[in-house]
Design a protein around this motif. Structure first.
Motif, PDB file in Angstrom:
ATOM      1  N   ALA A  14      -3.689  97.930  -2.206  1.00 44.22           N
ATOM      2  CA  ALA A  14      -2.495  97.758  -3.045  1.00 44.22           C
ATOM      3  C   ALA A  14      -2.435  98.846  -4.111  1.00 44.22           C
ATOM      4  O   ALA A  14      -1.367  99.404  -4.396  1.00 44.22           O
ATOM      5  CB  ALA A  14      -2.496  96.368  -3.684  1.00 44.22           C
ATOM      6  N   ALA A  15      -3.601  99.170  -4.675  1.00 45.58           N
ATOM      7  CA  ALA A  15      -3.644 100.205  -5.728  1.00 45.58           C
ATOM      8  C   ALA A  15      -3.312 101.578  -5.156  1.00 45.58           C
ATOM      9  O   ALA A  15      -2.786 102.450  -5.858  1.00 45.58           O
ATOM     10  CB  ALA A  15      -5.020 100.216  -6.384  1.00 45.58           C
ATOM     11  N   ALA A  16      -3.610 101.772  -3.869  1.00 43.73           N
ATOM     12  CA  ALA A  16      -3.368 103.087  -3.250  1.00 43.73           C
ATOM     13  C   ALA A  16      -1.919 103.268  -2.809  1.00 43.73           C
ATOM     14  O   ALA A  16      -1.518 104.366  -2.434  1.00 43.73           O
ATOM     15  CB  ALA A  16      -4.306 103.256  -2.048  1.00 43.73           C
ATOM     16  N   LEU A  17      -1.118 102.201  -2.831  1.00 41.75           N
ATOM     17  CA  LEU A  17       0.273 102.334  -2.400  1.00 41.75           C
ATOM     18  C   LEU A  17       1.042 103.264  -3.339  1.00 41.75           C
ATOM     19  O   LEU A  17       0.790 103.270  -4.551  1.00 41.75           O
ATOM     20  CB  LEU A  17       0.966 100.960  -2.388  1.00 41.75           C
ATOM     21  N   PRO A  18       1.977 104.032  -2.787  1.00 36.77           N
ATOM     22  CA  PRO A  18       2.722 104.977  -3.634  1.00 36.77           C
ATOM     23  C   PRO A  18       3.834 104.276  -4.424  1.00 36.77           C
ATOM     24  O   PRO A  18       4.941 104.760  -4.497  1.00 36.77           O
ATOM     25  CB  PRO A  18       3.280 105.971  -2.607  1.00 36.77           C
ATOM     26  N   ILE A  19       3.523 103.097  -4.987  1.00 36.85           N
ATOM     27  CA  ILE A  19       4.515 102.347  -5.766  1.00 36.85           C
ATOM     28  C   ILE A  19       3.809 101.832  -7.027  1.00 36.85           C
ATOM     29  O   ILE A  19       2.865 101.042  -6.929  1.00 36.85           O
ATOM     30  CB  ILE A  19       5.041 101.127  -4.971  1.00 36.85           C
ATOM     31  N   THR A  20       4.251 102.264  -8.193  1.00 38.61           N
ATOM     32  CA  THR A  20       3.604 101.842  -9.439  1.00 38.61           C
ATOM     33  C   THR A  20       4.417 100.737 -10.104  1.00 38.61           C
ATOM     34  O   THR A  20       5.555 100.466  -9.723  1.00 38.61           O
ATOM     35  CB  THR A  20       3.517 103.016 -10.430  1.00 38.61           C
ATOM     36  N   ASP A  21       3.807 100.119 -11.131  1.00 44.82           N
ATOM     37  CA  ASP A  21       4.525  99.094 -11.901  1.00 44.82           C
ATOM     38  C   ASP A  21       5.814  99.677 -12.489  1.00 44.82           C
ATOM     39  O   ASP A  21       6.841  99.000 -12.540  1.00 44.82           O
ATOM     40  CB  ASP A  21       3.646  98.546 -13.032  1.00 44.82           C
ATOM     41  N   SER A  22       5.747 100.933 -12.940  1.00 46.86           N
ATOM     42  CA  SER A  22       6.962 101.476 -13.560  1.00 46.86           C
ATOM     43  C   SER A  22       8.042 101.762 -12.511  1.00 46.86           C
ATOM     44  O   SER A  22       9.237 101.654 -12.799  1.00 46.86           O
ATOM     45  CB  SER A  22       6.647 102.686 -14.449  1.00 46.86           C
ATOM     46  N   ASP A  23       7.638 102.079 -11.268  1.00 42.04           N
ATOM     47  CA  ASP A  23       8.634 102.187 -10.186  1.00 42.04           C
ATOM     48  C   ASP A  23       9.349 100.847 -10.000  1.00 42.04           C
ATOM     49  O   ASP A  23      10.576 100.798  -9.847  1.00 42.04           O
ATOM     50  CB  ASP A  23       7.968 102.525  -8.830  1.00 42.04           C
ATOM     51  N   VAL A  24       8.563  99.769  -9.992  1.00 45.57           N
ATOM     52  CA  VAL A  24       9.149  98.440  -9.776  1.00 45.57           C
ATOM     53  C   VAL A  24      10.099  98.097 -10.922  1.00 45.57           C
ATOM     54  O   VAL A  24      11.182  97.554 -10.726  1.00 45.57           O
ATOM     55  CB  VAL A  24       8.037  97.363  -9.624  1.00 45.57           C
ATOM     56  N   CYS A  25       9.669  98.443 -12.133  1.00 43.41           N
ATOM     57  CA  CYS A  25      10.492  98.235 -13.332  1.00 43.41           C
ATOM     58  C   CYS A  25      11.838  98.944 -13.180  1.00 43.41           C
ATOM     59  O   CYS A  25      12.901  98.364 -13.414  1.00 43.41           O
ATOM     60  CB  CYS A  25       9.725  98.830 -14.516  1.00 43.41           C
ATOM     61  N   THR A  26      11.791 100.214 -12.754  1.00 46.36           N
ATOM     62  CA  THR A  26      13.017 100.998 -12.590  1.00 46.36           C
ATOM     63  C   THR A  26      13.898 100.399 -11.496  1.00 46.36           C
ATOM     64  O   THR A  26      15.105 100.229 -11.685  1.00 46.36           O
ATOM     65  CB  THR A  26      12.659 102.457 -12.205  1.00 46.36           C
ATOM     66  N   LEU A  27      13.274 100.080 -10.338  1.00 48.76           N
ATOM     67  CA  LEU A  27      14.033  99.489  -9.226  1.00 48.76           C
ATOM     68  C   LEU A  27      14.732  98.206  -9.643  1.00 48.76           C
ATOM     69  O   LEU A  27      15.863  97.943  -9.250  1.00 48.76           O
ATOM     70  CB  LEU A  27      13.089  99.163  -8.059  1.00 48.76           C
ATOM     71  N   ALA A  28      14.023  97.381 -10.441  1.00 52.53           N
ATOM     72  CA  ALA A  28      14.576  96.088 -10.840  1.00 52.53           C
ATOM     73  C   ALA A  28      15.604  96.243 -11.958  1.00 52.53           C
ATOM     74  O   ALA A  28      16.388  95.336 -12.212  1.00 52.53           O
ATOM     75  CB  ALA A  28      13.450  95.162 -11.289  1.00 52.53           C
ATOM     76  N   GLY A  29      15.586  97.375 -12.649  1.00 59.13           N
ATOM     77  CA  GLY A  29      16.520  97.582 -13.756  1.00 59.13           C
ATOM     78  C   GLY A  29      16.189  96.714 -14.960  1.00 59.13           C
ATOM     79  O   GLY A  29      17.081  96.187 -15.618  1.00 59.13           O
ATOM     80  N   VAL A  30      14.894  96.536 -15.225  1.00 55.02           N
ATOM     81  CA  VAL A  30      14.477  95.764 -16.400  1.00 55.02           C
ATOM     82  C   VAL A  30      13.626  96.657 -17.307  1.00 55.02           C
ATOM     83  O   VAL A  30      13.126  97.692 -16.876  1.00 55.02           O
ATOM     84  CB  VAL A  30      13.669  94.508 -16.001  1.00 55.02           C
ATOM     85  N   SER A  31      13.471  96.236 -18.581  1.00 55.53           N
ATOM     86  CA  SER A  31      12.729  97.085 -19.507  1.00 55.53           C
ATOM     87  C   SER A  31      11.240  96.788 -19.458  1.00 55.53           C
ATOM     88  O   SER A  31      10.416  97.597 -19.878  1.00 55.53           O
ATOM     89  CB  SER A  31      13.257  96.886 -20.930  1.00 55.53           C
ATOM     90  N   GLU A  32      10.877  95.635 -18.925  1.00 52.87           N
ATOM     91  CA  GLU A  32       9.472  95.246 -18.918  1.00 52.87           C
ATOM     92  C   GLU A  32       9.256  94.261 -17.768  1.00 52.87           C
ATOM     93  O   GLU A  32      10.147  93.460 -17.475  1.00 52.87           O
ATOM     94  CB  GLU A  32       9.161  94.531 -20.234  1.00 52.87           C
ATOM     95  N   LEU A  33       8.080  94.295 -17.137  1.00 57.95           N
ATOM     96  CA  LEU A  33       7.802  93.347 -16.052  1.00 57.95           C
ATOM     97  C   LEU A  33       7.173  92.077 -16.619  1.00 57.95           C
ATOM     98  O   LEU A  33       6.674  92.079 -17.743  1.00 57.95           O
ATOM     99  CB  LEU A  33       6.865  93.986 -15.025  1.00 57.95           C
ATOM    100  N   ALA A  34       7.207  91.006 -15.831  1.00 57.37           N
ATOM    101  CA  ALA A  34       6.584  89.751 -16.239  1.00 57.37           C
ATOM    102  C   ALA A  34       5.896  89.159 -15.027  1.00 57.37           C
ATOM    103  O   ALA A  34       6.104  89.620 -13.905  1.00 57.37           O
ATOM    104  CB  ALA A  34       7.646  88.784 -16.762  1.00 57.37           C
ATOM    105  N   GLY A  35       5.072  88.131 -15.241  1.00 52.38           N
ATOM    106  CA  GLY A  35       4.448  87.465 -14.094  1.00 52.38           C
ATOM    107  C   GLY A  35       3.013  87.092 -14.369  1.00 52.38           C
ATOM    108  O   GLY A  35       2.530  87.215 -15.491  1.00 52.38           O
ATOM    109  N   GLU A  36       2.358  86.657 -13.327  1.00 56.22           N
ATOM    110  CA  GLU A  36       1.001  86.137 -13.439  1.00 56.22           C
ATOM    111  C   GLU A  36       0.049  87.208 -13.981  1.00 56.22           C
ATOM    112  O   GLU A  36       0.007  88.322 -13.452  1.00 56.22           O
ATOM    113  CB  GLU A  36       0.564  85.703 -12.031  1.00 56.22           C
ATOM    114  N   PRO A  37      -0.703  86.865 -15.033  1.00 55.31           N
ATOM    115  CA  PRO A  37      -1.611  87.863 -15.606  1.00 55.31           C
ATOM    116  C   PRO A  37      -2.711  88.270 -14.621  1.00 55.31           C
ATOM    117  O   PRO A  37      -3.092  87.473 -13.762  1.00 55.31           O
ATOM    118  CB  PRO A  37      -2.237  87.143 -16.815  1.00 55.31           C
ATOM    119  N   GLY A  38      -3.184  89.496 -14.746  1.00 58.95           N
ATOM    120  CA  GLY A  38      -4.324  89.938 -13.947  1.00 58.95           C
ATOM    121  C   GLY A  38      -3.958  90.579 -12.632  1.00 58.95           C
ATOM    122  O   GLY A  38      -4.843  90.907 -11.840  1.00 58.95           O
TER     123      GLY A  38
END
Ligand SMILES: [Zn+2]
Length: 445
Positions: A251-275
């Motif tokens: 999962a860490a090696a996938l070419p998709i980062t948290d900030s990519d997901v943030c941009t795709l979703a159009g939100v300023s910050e992500l949320a969800g299960e910690p860890g």
């Protein structure tokens, strides 16, 4: 472009095989017949089969019991092309621009399934036989829910019997990035209604003395998660198999980062299960989501009312080894235990789907990974998708075989949208991939 393989794809794409629109029944039949003839011309035995809905095309090579059998699944039906005005070129007149074929169905799923058919036809012509037995199943109802597929599989179980299934109908992690999807989440759905007074009440006359169903529904919804974002239903995580170390590394090696997901979703910050990273939360962790909620006055301005009822629609995305029916029971118990006094809770269970997982380190998984690496020249990404593909669990249930989900669609392929496209390089890669995967599976013998 002077390549017979591309002109074959153009012919295939010109059929407006829109399964949901009855005016296209004739096109559906013509498209199925065209496919059958294509199979026959390539040296496969093939026929068009009735299913109770749109026909399916089944093709095969002669069965050699000493060889493994691979079932290759795809679909020839497409989504409606509307809105037509948003297409740069007509949806059923395939056009090449900047190395991509633009047409409805190009990436979903005609480009991929034809790549497999042509690739294996070439291999058959070159060698006279193949290292594995092949069964092709190309259906015409994928875009309308594959309603007749399970029955068709049951009825023809013996002739569709196989060791493993190959499907190219998923998305690559990034453009040009070989990807094996090895897990899909399951789902459990329910709706609840909170019933209060026999009719809407004046909030000045009764407010404060009568439990408000909308408040009760909001409390129930809020009770689904704790402050940190974990699902707070007792026992919800009991059967979740934790991620293996190699899965977290993949999962860490996938070419998709948290900030990519943030941009795709159009939100300023992500949320969800910690860890967990966003990609882990989406692919490998279960969730509770509110898909809709309502109750009380929805019109313009203010209305001082205490509504007689309120509702919410919930779905739970599940991972191995959670069972949808068990989760529904836990959720029901959780909600009943927390329903405030003075209102009545009614729960309506909805549809369920099992999570799917096929170990990519199995013999067939490793064969698929070697094939992907051979064709794309780089180490494949291993993905757990957050969505569900019901046919994959249907195959597992009826035929008992795992599916190798070999992605060929680019992230910007616009499946189901105007200007759907399939890069020519993915089409040619798909041709080589079908050959490589059959060679690798044949080598396991
Ligand atoms: Zn589709």
């Amino acid at each position: 472009m002077n390549d017979s393989r591309v002109s074959d794809l153009f012919e295939f794409l010109r059929f407006p095989s829109v399964s949901t629109q009855s005016e296209h029944i004739v096109d559906m039949i013509a498209c199925a017949e065209w496919l059958k003839n294509k199979f026959v011309n390539l040296g496969f035995q093939a026929d068009v089969r009735q299913t109770g809905g749109h026909p399916a095309v089944v093709a095969r090579t002669p069965h050699d019991p000493a060889r493994p059998t691979v079932l290759i699944y795809g679909h020839y039906d497409v989504q409606p092309p509307e809105p037509l005005g948003e297409w740069k070129t007509p949806p059923f007149e395939p056009t090449i621009r900047d190395g991509r074929i633009y047409a409805r169905g190009s990436t979903d799923n005609k480009g991929q399934i034809l790549a497999h058919i042509l690739g294996l036809g070439e291999l058959l012509a070159a060698n006279g036989a193949l290292p594995a037995n092949l069964v092709f199943l190309v259906e015409g109802e994928e875009e309308i829910g594959s309603d007749n597929l399970a029955g068709f599989l049951e009825e023809h179980r013996a002739e569709l019997d196989c060791d493993v299934i190959v499907i190219s109908d998923t998305g690559m992690a990034a453009h040009g990035y070989p990807t094996l999807t090895f897990s899909l989440r399951g789902i459990a759905a329910l709706e609840f209604n909170v019933h209060g007074p026999t009719q809407d009440l004046h909030s000045g006359v009764f407010g404060g003395a009568v439990m408000n169903p909308a408040t009760a529904a909001a409390r129930l919804i809020a009770s689904l998660h704790d402050e940190d974002g974990r699902v707070a239903i007792e026992g919800f995580y009991n059967d979740v198999r934790p991620m293996f170390d190699w899965e977290r590394e993949a999962a860490a090696a996938l070419p998709i980062t948290d900030s990519d997901v943030c941009t795709l979703a159009g939100v300023s910050e992500l949320a969800g299960e910690p860890g967990f990273t966003a990609i882990e939360r989406v692919g490998a962790r279960p969730t509770a989501e509110v898909n809709g909620m309502g109750g009380g006055y929805q019109g313009e301005g203010t209305k001082t009312v205490l509504p007689r009822e309120a509702f919410a629609k919930l779905t739970f995305r599940l991972v191995p080894n959670q069972r949808p029916e068990d989760i529904l029971r836990l959720v029901e118990a959780h909600l009943y235990a927390r329903c405030p006094r003075g209102v009545r809770l009614e729960i309506l269970p909805g549809h369920c789907g099992e999570p799917y997982y096929a170990d990519p380190n199995s013999l067939y998984g490793r064969a698929a990974l070697r094939a992907l690496e051979r064709v794309f020249g780089r180490k494949p990404a291993l993905m757990r998708e957050g969505g569900s593909i019901p046919i994959v669990t249907t195959f597992k249930k009826v035929l008992g075989a795992d599916s190798l989900l070999l992605a060929l669609a680019s992230p910007d392929c616009y499946a189901h949208s105007p200007n759907e496209n399939f890069p020519l390089e993915n089409f040619f890669a798909g041709i080589r991939l079908s050959q490589a995967v059959i060679e690798e599976i044949g080598r396991l013998n």
